[in-house]
Design a protein around this motif. Structure first.
Motif, short mmCIF file in Angstrom:
data_model
loop_
_atom_site.label_atom_id
_atom_site.label_comp_id
_atom_site.label_asym_id
_atom_site.label_seq_id
_atom_site.Cartn_x
_atom_site.Cartn_y
_atom_site.Cartn_z
N VAL A 368 0.84 -1.20 0.00
CA VAL A 368 0.00 0.00 0.00
C VAL A 368 0.88 1.25 0.00
CG1 VAL A 368 -1.97 -1.12 1.09
CG2 VAL A 368 -0.20 -0.05 2.52
N GLU A 369 0.35 2.32 -0.59
CA GLU A 369 1.13 3.54 -0.74
C GLU A 369 1.57 4.13 0.60
OE1 GLU A 369 0.70 6.94 -3.93
OE2 GLU A 369 -0.64 7.38 -2.26
N ALA A 370 0.75 4.00 1.62
CA ALA A 370 1.11 4.55 2.93
C ALA A 370 2.35 3.91 3.50
CB ALA A 370 -0.06 4.39 3.91
N ASN A 371 2.70 2.72 3.03
CA ASN A 371 3.90 2.03 3.51
C ASN A 371 5.12 2.32 2.65
OD1 ASN A 371 2.51 0.91 5.59
ND2 ASN A 371 2.38 -1.14 4.73
N GLN A 372 4.93 3.07 1.57
CA GLN A 372 6.06 3.42 0.72
C GLN A 372 6.75 4.63 1.31
OE1 GLN A 372 8.42 2.66 -1.08
NE2 GLN A 372 7.75 2.68 -3.21
N THR A 373 8.09 4.62 1.32
CA THR A 373 8.87 5.75 1.81
C THR A 373 9.54 6.45 0.63
OG1 THR A 373 10.67 4.20 2.27
CG2 THR A 373 9.25 4.83 4.11
N PRO A 374 9.73 7.76 0.71
CA PRO A 374 10.31 8.49 -0.42
C PRO A 374 11.67 7.99 -0.84
CG PRO A 374 9.30 10.00 1.13
CD PRO A 374 9.30 8.66 1.79
N ASP A 375 12.47 7.49 0.13
CA ASP A 375 13.79 7.00 -0.24
C ASP A 375 13.67 5.79 -1.16
OD1 ASP A 375 12.69 5.46 1.80
OD2 ASP A 375 14.51 5.32 2.99
N LEU A 376 12.78 4.87 -0.84
CA LEU A 376 12.59 3.70 -1.68
C LEU A 376 11.93 4.06 -3.01
CD1 LEU A 376 11.60 1.07 1.00
CD2 LEU A 376 13.48 0.85 -0.61
N ALA A 377 11.00 5.00 -2.98
CA ALA A 377 10.35 5.43 -4.22
C ALA A 377 11.40 5.97 -5.20
CB ALA A 377 9.30 6.49 -3.93
N ALA A 378 12.36 6.73 -4.69
CA ALA A 378 13.41 7.28 -5.55
C ALA A 378 14.28 6.17 -6.13
CB ALA A 378 14.28 8.26 -4.75
N ALA A 379 14.59 5.16 -5.30
CA ALA A 379 15.42 4.05 -5.77
C ALA A 379 14.70 3.25 -6.85
CB ALA A 379 15.81 3.15 -4.60
N HIS A 407 -9.25 -3.19 3.83
CA HIS A 407 -8.00 -3.84 4.22
C HIS A 407 -7.20 -3.01 5.20
CE1 HIS A 407 -3.74 -5.25 3.02
NE2 HIS A 407 -4.27 -6.18 3.77
N THR A 408 -7.13 -1.68 4.98
CA THR A 408 -6.27 -0.82 5.80
C THR A 408 -7.02 0.31 6.51
OG1 THR A 408 -5.79 0.76 4.01
CG2 THR A 408 -4.41 -1.23 4.14
N LYS A 409 -8.33 0.41 6.26
CA LYS A 409 -9.15 1.48 6.82
C LYS A 409 -8.80 2.85 6.24
CE LYS A 409 -10.33 -0.78 11.20
NZ LYS A 409 -10.04 -2.11 10.65
N THR A 410 -7.98 2.88 5.21
CA THR A 410 -7.59 4.13 4.55
C THR A 410 -7.71 3.97 3.05
OG1 THR A 410 -6.01 4.66 6.31
CG2 THR A 410 -5.73 5.81 4.21
N LYS A 411 -8.35 4.91 2.39
CA LYS A 411 -8.47 4.86 0.94
C LYS A 411 -7.12 5.23 0.33
CE LYS A 411 -11.50 6.28 -2.86
NZ LYS A 411 -12.76 6.93 -3.22
N GLN A 412 -6.57 4.30 -0.45
CA GLN A 412 -5.24 4.53 -1.02
C GLN A 412 -4.98 3.55 -2.16
OE1 GLN A 412 -1.96 3.33 1.67
NE2 GLN A 412 -3.51 2.39 2.97
N VAL A 413 -3.94 3.86 -2.94
CA VAL A 413 -3.52 2.99 -4.03
C VAL A 413 -2.34 2.16 -3.56
CG1 VAL A 413 -4.36 4.55 -5.80
CG2 VAL A 413 -1.99 4.76 -5.01
N ASP A 414 -1.85 1.30 -4.45
CA ASP A 414 -0.72 0.44 -4.13
C ASP A 414 0.55 0.94 -4.83
OD1 ASP A 414 -2.62 -1.04 -2.79
OD2 ASP A 414 -1.86 -2.97 -3.49
N THR A 415 1.67 0.46 -4.36
CA THR A 415 2.98 0.81 -4.90
C THR A 415 3.78 -0.47 -5.12
OG1 THR A 415 5.01 2.08 -4.42
CG2 THR A 415 3.91 1.11 -2.57
N PRO A 416 4.62 -0.57 -6.13
CA PRO A 416 5.11 0.43 -7.07
C PRO A 416 4.16 0.78 -8.22
CG PRO A 416 6.77 -1.29 -6.74
CD PRO A 416 5.47 -1.81 -6.19
N ALA A 417 2.95 0.23 -8.22
CA ALA A 417 2.02 0.54 -9.32
C ALA A 417 1.73 2.03 -9.41
CB ALA A 417 0.72 -0.25 -9.14
N ASN A 418 1.93 2.77 -8.31
CA ASN A 418 1.66 4.21 -8.32
C ASN A 418 2.76 5.01 -9.00
OD1 ASN A 418 3.65 3.87 -6.37
ND2 ASN A 418 2.78 5.35 -4.95
N SER A 419 3.90 4.39 -9.30
CA SER A 419 4.99 5.12 -9.94
C SER A 419 4.54 5.66 -11.30
CB SER A 419 6.20 4.21 -10.13
OG SER A 419 7.17 4.84 -10.95
N ALA A 420 4.98 6.86 -11.61
CA ALA A 420 4.67 7.45 -12.92
C ALA A 420 5.45 6.78 -14.04
CB ALA A 420 5.00 8.95 -12.90
N TRP A 421 6.38 5.88 -13.68
CA TRP A 421 7.26 5.25 -14.66
C TRP A 421 6.93 3.79 -14.93
CZ3 TRP A 421 10.20 8.31 -17.51
CH2 TRP A 421 10.55 9.57 -17.00
#
Length: 647
Positions: A368-379, A407-421
């Protein structure tokens, strides 16, 4: 099924906007560092959002051990993003002017001087260098050395019911290393891992479906069961096979010849060659040729119990068999990660890029996107961009929990599917009729009700939500240029007036009730290991199906790599016959199928469970006319593969 990288990963929000860099503005790529002090540069996003003053439990002991990765920015980070965009955009003069892996590294990779400077800095702080690749320098050492290197104290913070280590403030690097360091991962100790997102039973224990079944949609009607939505309903499909899926998605005479497809997951099934070979012969697919299926595996596996290694065997089996079923001539390479943790999954993706193992990469895992951190997103984004400049496209399943609220009680998307790339692949319920004729698709979303005790009605019909295709609007990734003028403004601006990335981009079969037949060696109650077949679904099915369709499209285009596909996918939106415009009520009424399942997952000795599964009920998400956040632009129609002949 879709492998989730992290059910217990760091719950980090990337809500804090990161500064942009030239050349990447159109795709909204966050810069890794910003000015801090004259002596140090900050590595934005390295202090997790959950590391708050309220959650602070005090300093971490200086003697505590830390393992981290310092990712290298390369010699031209902005240029990499700009070139990746240019070679992927059909309107660009550089479209498909790809670089070789060697030339990409020479143009955008880190210099020897940069690597040497980073190593010297880390050693001078008292850290031990444990590994060096073209992407990162791995280090280990005690907290005191880490604090010296990164200019921040390490504290313990409460996160839910547990306590984890994290930087008390944003990590920094010496100003002299400006431009050399992309980010650092591993400073926080919260688990960073993925899970696979299939509706997958444990493959180490046998699982079978009970009948009755439909061999094609509607072939067997449940005449003795109660009506649903005012009519008798069909039994669930036994499991579609390659012939039916190829017909549904316009394969024509194309088979993916001379196209290379890679699949990344964790671990590796010890019976994959036997299972894939037997499945193809039994179900009418072309037999595998010698040397057509390869595996690229790590020397050692780790965290096998924590990650549920055996559960990933079924993921690999599904992915390999689905790709071959739809693109039977494609060359398939399975790249297994050493564990389900991000570091190891990143290594697998990097291996595909560094060795250019394939042009098309299917990935059925995420978090889930809430568990993604910017450092990993950049990598991750750096790997995706390096792939794009070489003509490599990445396809990620969008998730199996709809808007994630249940599933998480928060409306959100998943990652890495959220990457613009990357190309995010959503899911559908698919009806293939008699003679392999495509009938319709709905967005995948299931509600389940069980048969009443007297057998005359469905209890609390239509029942509770169980699963559905992941989708929605990112909270952290700005809207990429290719989604503008296609994605409805209401979706794009759901979390930000400036507009954000919306998931998915495209879709294919995912509903387990209209799913795919898979064959796998499993353990039976008597301890024997035997090959058996069962129906499966999830966006873990949709991703390899779309990857296989892309292999057909690449063949249709004369073999030239498609590369990062989103710009070309959106450029074809609205063209006649290219996409099936998927809606939740394609026949004008609600739809459902009946299922009878073995309670024990094996045979009738434990009893049978009868249920009705409503289709097109994906949490708060809806498949509507035009682009939507369940199926994106839709699924490939008869004209999709053929359209690449014009590219």
């Amino acid at each position: 099924m879709r492998s989730n990288r992290a059910t217990v990963r760091a719950g980090v929000s990337m809500a804090a906007a990161l500064p942009m860099i030239a050349g990447a503005l159109a795709l909204g790529i966050p810069a890794a560092h910003a000015a801090d002090t004259p002596a140090r540069d900050a590595l934005a996003g390295t202090k997790p959002a959950w590391a708050t003053a309220k959650a602070d439990k005090g300093a971490t002991a200086d003697s505590s051990h830390v393992s981290a990765r310092v990712y290298l920015a390369g010699r031209d980070r902005a240029g990499l993003a700009a070139y990746a965009k240019a070679v992927s955009d059909p309107s660009s003069p550089l479209y498909k002017k790809y670089l070789s892996a060697k030339k990409a590294q020479a143009r955008f990779g880190a210099t020897k001087a940069q690597v040497s400077a980073v190593k010297s800095w880390l050693k001078s702080a008292g850290l031990q260098i444990t590994g060096v690749t073209s992407h990162y320098v791995a280090v280990s050492g005690d907290v005191a050395a880490v604090e010296k290197a990164f200019g921040t104290q390490m504290h313990n913070f409460a996160k839910g019911a547990k306590t984890y280590r994290a930087p008390a403030k944003t990590a920094t690097v010496p100003a002299g290393l400006r431009g050399a360091v992309l980010t650092v991962t591993g400073l926080d100790s919260a688990p960073h891992k993925s899970t696979h997102d299939d509706q997958l039973p444990p493959p180490d224990a046998v699982f079978k479906n009970s009948g009755p079944f439909s061999s094609y949609y509607g072939s067997k009607i449940a005449t003795t069961l109660p009506d649903a939505y005012g009519q008798k309903i069909p039994y669930a499909i036994k499991g579609y096979t390659g012939k039916q899926l190829r017909a549904a998605y316009g394969a024509g005479a194309y088979t993916g010849k001379h196209v290379r497809v890679a699949i990344t997951d964790a671990y590796a099934s010890p019976t994959i060659a036997f299972d894939a070979g037997k499945y193809a012969v039994k179900n009418g697919d072309a037999a595998w040729k010698t040397g057509q299926l390869h595996q690229s595996l790590p020397k050692n596996y780790t965290k096998t119990e924590e990650c549920g290694a055996a559960g990933w065997y079924g993921e690999e089996t599904l992915d390999v068999e689905a790709v071959h079923a739809v693109a039977p001539s494609a060359d398939v390479t399975y790249v297994g990660a050493a564990s389900c943790y991000d570091d190891d999954l990143l290594d697998s993706l990097s291996k595909v890029v560094d060795q250019h193992l394939a042009d098309i990469v299917s990935n059925s895992w995420g978090d889930v996107e809430a568990n993604q951190t910017p450092d990993l997103a950049a990598a991750y984004d750096q790997v995706f961009q390096l792939g794009a400049v070489q003509g490599i496209g990445f396809y990620f399943s969008s998730g199996d929990n709809g808007d994630e609220v249940a599933h998480t009680k928060t409306k959100q998307v998943d990652t890495p599917a959220n990457s613009a790339w990357v190309t995010a692949v959503g899911g559908t319920s698919l009806a293939v009729g008699k003679g392999d004729k495509y009938q319709w698709e709905t967005g995948w979303g299931t509600e389940k009700a069980t048969l009443s005790a007297d057998g005359k009605s469905w209890t609390n019909f239509p029942g509770a939500y169980t699963s559905g295709a992941g989708g929605g609007t990112s909270k952290t990734v700005p809207q990429p240029y290719y989604q503008k003028n296609v994605v409805p403004k209401a979706l794009a601006t759901a979390n930000n007036a400036a507009g954000n990335r919306v998931v998915p981009d495209i879709a294919a079969i995912a509903d387990p009730n209209t799913g795919f037949l898979v064959g796998q060696t499993q353990t039976f109650p008597d301890g024997t290991e035997q090959y058996s077949e069962y129906r499966i679904g999830g966006t873990s099915l949709a991703a390899p199906v779309i990857a296989a369709v892309q292999a057909l499209a690449q063949e249709a285009g004369g073999g030239k790599a498609i590369g990062f596909a989103n710009p070309s996918i959106y450029a074809q939106y609205g063209k006649k016959g290219v996409f099936h415009d998927v809606t939740d009520k394609p026949t004008g009424t609600d739809l459902a199928v009946a299922r009878i399942d073995f309670v024990n997952g094996l045979d009738a000795s434990g009893g049978l469970a009868t249920s009705v599964r409503s289709l097109g009920k994906d949490s708060s998400l809806s498949a509507v006319k035009g682009y939507d956040d369940v199926t994106g632009v839709g699924s490939p129609a008869d004209g999709y593969v053929q359209s690449y002949r014009r590219h």
